[in-house]
Write a protein that holds these residues in place. Structure first.
Motif, PDB file in Angstrom:
ATOM      1  N   PRO A 130     -44.085  -8.519  61.523  1.00 16.47           N
ATOM      2  CA  PRO A 130     -45.485  -8.711  61.144  1.00 16.47           C
ATOM      3  C   PRO A 130     -45.791  -8.289  59.709  1.00 16.47           C
ATOM      4  CG  PRO A 130     -45.268  -6.699  62.398  1.00 16.47           C
ATOM      5  CD  PRO A 130     -43.898  -7.342  62.396  1.00 16.47           C
ATOM      6  N   PRO A 131     -46.901  -8.791  59.155  1.00 17.06           N
ATOM      7  CA  PRO A 131     -47.369  -8.290  57.860  1.00 17.06           C
ATOM      8  C   PRO A 131     -47.507  -6.771  57.900  1.00 17.06           C
ATOM      9  CG  PRO A 131     -48.595 -10.246  58.490  1.00 17.06           C
ATOM     10  CD  PRO A 131     -47.752  -9.876  59.677  1.00 17.06           C
ATOM     11  N   GLY A 132     -47.221  -6.157  56.733  1.00 14.54           N
ATOM     12  CA  GLY A 132     -47.147  -4.706  56.659  1.00 14.54           C
ATOM     13  C   GLY A 132     -45.717  -4.213  56.669  1.00 14.54           C
ATOM     14  N   SER A 133     -44.782  -5.108  57.068  1.00 12.81           N
ATOM     15  CA  SER A 133     -43.365  -4.774  57.069  1.00 12.81           C
ATOM     16  C   SER A 133     -42.787  -4.958  55.666  1.00 12.81           C
ATOM     17  CB  SER A 133     -42.617  -5.654  58.070  1.00 12.81           C
ATOM     18  OG  SER A 133     -43.158  -5.524  59.376  1.00 12.81           O
ATOM     19  N   THR A 134     -41.511  -4.623  55.535  1.00  8.61           N
ATOM     20  CA  THR A 134     -40.846  -4.693  54.232  1.00  8.61           C
ATOM     21  C   THR A 134     -39.709  -5.703  54.271  1.00  8.61           C
ATOM     22  OG1 THR A 134     -41.391  -2.400  53.700  1.00  8.61           O
ATOM     23  CG2 THR A 134     -39.577  -3.393  52.478  1.00  8.61           C
ATOM     24  N   ILE A 135     -39.683  -6.580  53.269  1.00 14.06           N
ATOM     25  CA  ILE A 135     -38.630  -7.585  53.119  1.00 14.06           C
ATOM     26  C   ILE A 135     -37.682  -7.128  52.022  1.00 14.06           C
ATOM     27  CG2 ILE A 135     -38.126 -10.001  52.544  1.00 14.06           C
ATOM     28  CD1 ILE A 135     -41.013 -10.656  53.449  1.00 14.06           C
ATOM     29  N   GLY A 136     -36.417  -7.051  52.325  1.00 16.72           N
ATOM     30  CA  GLY A 136     -35.408  -6.750  51.316  1.00 16.72           C
ATOM     31  C   GLY A 136     -34.897  -8.036  50.687  1.00 16.72           C
ATOM     32  N   ILE A 137     -34.645  -8.021  49.393  1.00 14.16           N
ATOM     33  CA  ILE A 137     -34.142  -9.193  48.684  1.00 14.16           C
ATOM     34  C   ILE A 137     -32.897  -8.791  47.903  1.00 14.16           C
ATOM     35  CG2 ILE A 137     -34.641 -11.027  47.012  1.00 14.16           C
ATOM     36  CD1 ILE A 137     -37.622 -10.572  47.510  1.00 14.16           C
ATOM     37  N   LEU A 138     -31.803  -9.485  48.156  1.00 15.03           N
ATOM     38  CA  LEU A 138     -30.588  -9.301  47.366  1.00 15.03           C
ATOM     39  C   LEU A 138     -30.703 -10.184  46.130  1.00 15.03           C
ATOM     40  CD1 LEU A 138     -27.943  -9.351  50.231  1.00 15.03           C
ATOM     41  CD2 LEU A 138     -28.677  -7.363  48.908  1.00 15.03           C
ATOM     42  N   GLY A 139     -30.832  -9.556  44.969  1.00 17.24           N
ATOM     43  CA  GLY A 139     -31.099 -10.278  43.732  1.00 17.24           C
ATOM     44  C   GLY A 139     -32.537 -10.063  43.305  1.00 17.24           C
ATOM     45  N   ALA A 140     -32.760 -10.079  41.984  1.00 14.29           N
ATOM     46  CA  ALA A 140     -34.098  -9.752  41.485  1.00 14.29           C
ATOM     47  C   ALA A 140     -34.477 -10.589  40.275  1.00 14.29           C
ATOM     48  CB  ALA A 140     -34.185  -8.266  41.130  1.00 14.29           C
ATOM     49  N   GLY A 141     -34.007 -11.841  40.233  1.00 14.46           N
ATOM     50  CA  GLY A 141     -34.401 -12.741  39.163  1.00 14.46           C
ATOM     51  C   GLY A 141     -35.754 -13.375  39.427  1.00 14.46           C
ATOM     52  N   GLN A 142     -36.010 -14.520  38.768  1.00 11.73           N
ATOM     53  CA  GLN A 142     -37.315 -15.148  38.923  1.00 11.73           C
ATOM     54  C   GLN A 142     -37.566 -15.667  40.337  1.00 11.73           C
ATOM     55  OE1 GLN A 142     -35.060 -16.196  36.632  1.00 11.73           O
ATOM     56  NE2 GLN A 142     -34.683 -18.393  36.817  1.00 11.73           N
ATOM     57  N   LEU A 143     -36.513 -16.073  41.043  1.00  7.48           N
ATOM     58  CA  LEU A 143     -36.707 -16.530  42.420  1.00  7.48           C
ATOM     59  C   LEU A 143     -37.135 -15.368  43.311  1.00  7.48           C
ATOM     60  CD1 LEU A 143     -33.627 -18.915  42.770  1.00  7.48           C
ATOM     61  CD2 LEU A 143     -35.982 -19.512  42.197  1.00  7.48           C
ATOM     62  N   GLY A 144     -36.515 -14.212  43.108  1.00  8.71           N
ATOM     63  CA  GLY A 144     -36.941 -13.027  43.832  1.00  8.71           C
ATOM     64  C   GLY A 144     -38.348 -12.621  43.466  1.00  8.71           C
ATOM     65  N   ARG A 145     -38.698 -12.762  42.193  1.00  9.41           N
ATOM     66  CA  ARG A 145     -40.051 -12.411  41.727  1.00  9.41           C
ATOM     67  C   ARG A 145     -41.097 -13.256  42.438  1.00  9.41           C
ATOM     68  NH1 ARG A 145     -42.173 -10.547  36.549  1.00  9.41           N
ATOM     69  NH2 ARG A 145     -44.240 -11.407  36.128  1.00  9.41           N
ATOM     70  N   MET A 146     -40.878 -14.571  42.471  1.00  7.98           N
ATOM     71  CA  MET A 146     -41.873 -15.447  43.086  1.00  7.98           C
ATOM     72  C   MET A 146     -41.906 -15.287  44.602  1.00  7.98           C
ATOM     73  SD  MET A 146     -41.759 -18.809  40.570  1.00  7.98           S
ATOM     74  CE  MET A 146     -40.034 -18.739  40.078  1.00  7.98           C
TER      75      MET A 146
END
Length: 363
Positions: free
Chosen positions: A7-23
């Motif tokens: 649900p909203p309020g949770s945390t999503i982890g992202i491997l990588g932090a370029g512009q795709l991760g930013r958006m």
């Protein structure tokens, strides 16, 4: 709320932090999620808009364990994250979407082509070339001109070399670093298109309209939505993308780059299980952007409508193009997106501008 829904309020982890991760992080925030990114890069674009940045190599097990503790689900911003990193997270019981099975296909150009053919997708002729000795007979079968590409890690024209009629194949082999490769034959095509399809935890798929992609020095320069192709051909492309995503058992996004041949066939070129440059126009022209769709998919939410409310032309701002930002802001139908990168190198994607027009019927 279903048991699988994050649900909203949770945390999503992202491997990588370029512009795709930013958006992706920006889209996640609009739905009430927090994001944490893991990246070896300092001052990365996604770090500017995420709640936490873990600076570490992708194979750093302590850093991956930290990510697993703070994130409820993990996704990827590019498909060349080391497969062992994804496998490690999966071994900790953390859902990674898309997972290691998808990466096994997407990270290897031979596996990618084999998979596309296995589900009925056409491709250019190709041969696996793992050694220089194998290159000569492969050239005899595929013919010239052809293109030699590394099986792994190539993007934006990197890791590939054209072999024309008088070219020395040894020089081509050396140019790609003598790595395991694929030799692909040239095909006569009249345009390059791509389809981005989302697939949810429940197996539902939603595809965006095909777009035409135009490149400059092997880097995407412009995407035109919708692609100027027949409705029948567009539906074929969308159905093929959905079939590929389903057979991969993918949860998330799959971008399928394709050729439209002179005789009206569709050939699969590459697969990318992540948000894609050719889908940036969806931020401004669609009911739900590709980035929000990714968040919905990996969190088990219902997929949104990919319907467009406008036609669009997305132009990448490469290198010094970004210095024209003030001009773009003056255009009434243009939407400017900058990625927060400080150094404008030649060919580097610094941002994009999307120009909107009233939606037209199928051409």
């Amino acid at each position: 709320m279903t048991a699988a829904m994050i649900p909203p309020g949770s945390t999503i982890g992202i491997l990588g932090a370029g512009q795709l991760g930013r958006m992706t992080a920006l889209a996640a925030a609009e739905l009430g999620y927090r994001t944490v990114v893991l990246t070896p890069e300092e001052d990365a674009p996604a770090s500017h808009v995420s709640a936490l940045t873990i600076h570490a190599d992708y194979t750093d097990e302590a850093a991956l364990s930290h990510l697993a503790r703070v994130a409820d689900v993990v996704t990827l911003e590019f498909e060349n994250v080391p497969a062992e990193a994804v496998s490690f997270l999966e071994g900790l019981g953390k859902p990674v979407r898309p997972g290691s099975r998808v990466l096994a296909v997407a990270q290897d150009r031979v596996a990618e082509k084999d998979f596309a053919r296995s589900v009925g997708g056409g491709t250019a002729p190709y041969e696996k070339v793992d050694t220089l000795k194998a290159l000569i007979p492969a050239l005899e079968r595929i013919g010239r001109p052809s293109v030699l590409k590394t099986r792994r890690m190539g993007y934006d024209g990197k890791g590939q070399r054209i072999i024309a009629h008088r070219d020395n194949p040894v020089e081509a082999w050396d140019a790609i670093g003598g790595k395991p490769a694929i030799l692909e034959g040239f095909v006569n095509f009249n345009r390059e298109i791509s389809v981005i399809v989302a697939r949810g935890l429940d197996g539902a798929t939603r595809a965006y309209v095909p777009v035409e992609n135009r490149h400059r020095e092997h880097i995407l320069a412009e995407s035109i939505a919708p692609a100027p192709i027949s409705r029948e051909l567009a539906k074929q492309a969308e159905a093929l993308a959905a079939r590929l995503a389903t057979q991969l058992d993918l949860v998330g996004l799959l971008a399928v780059e394709m050729f439209v041949t002179d005789d009206g066939r569709i050939l699969v070129n590459e697969l990318a299980p992540r948000p894609h440059n050719s889908g940036h126009w969806t931020i401004d022209a669609c009911m739900v952007s590709q980035f929000e769709q990714l968040v919905r998919a990996v969190c088990g939410l219902p997929l949104g409508s990919p319907e467009r409310h406008a036609d669009a032309v997305m132009t990448n701002l490469l290198g010094d193009d970004v210095n024209r930002w003030a001009e773009f802001l003056k255009e009434p139908d243009a939407r400017l997106h900058l990625y927060g990168k400080t150094e404008a190198r030649k060919g580097r994607k610094m941002g994009h501008v999307t120009r909107l027009a009233p939606r037209q019927d199928w051409r």
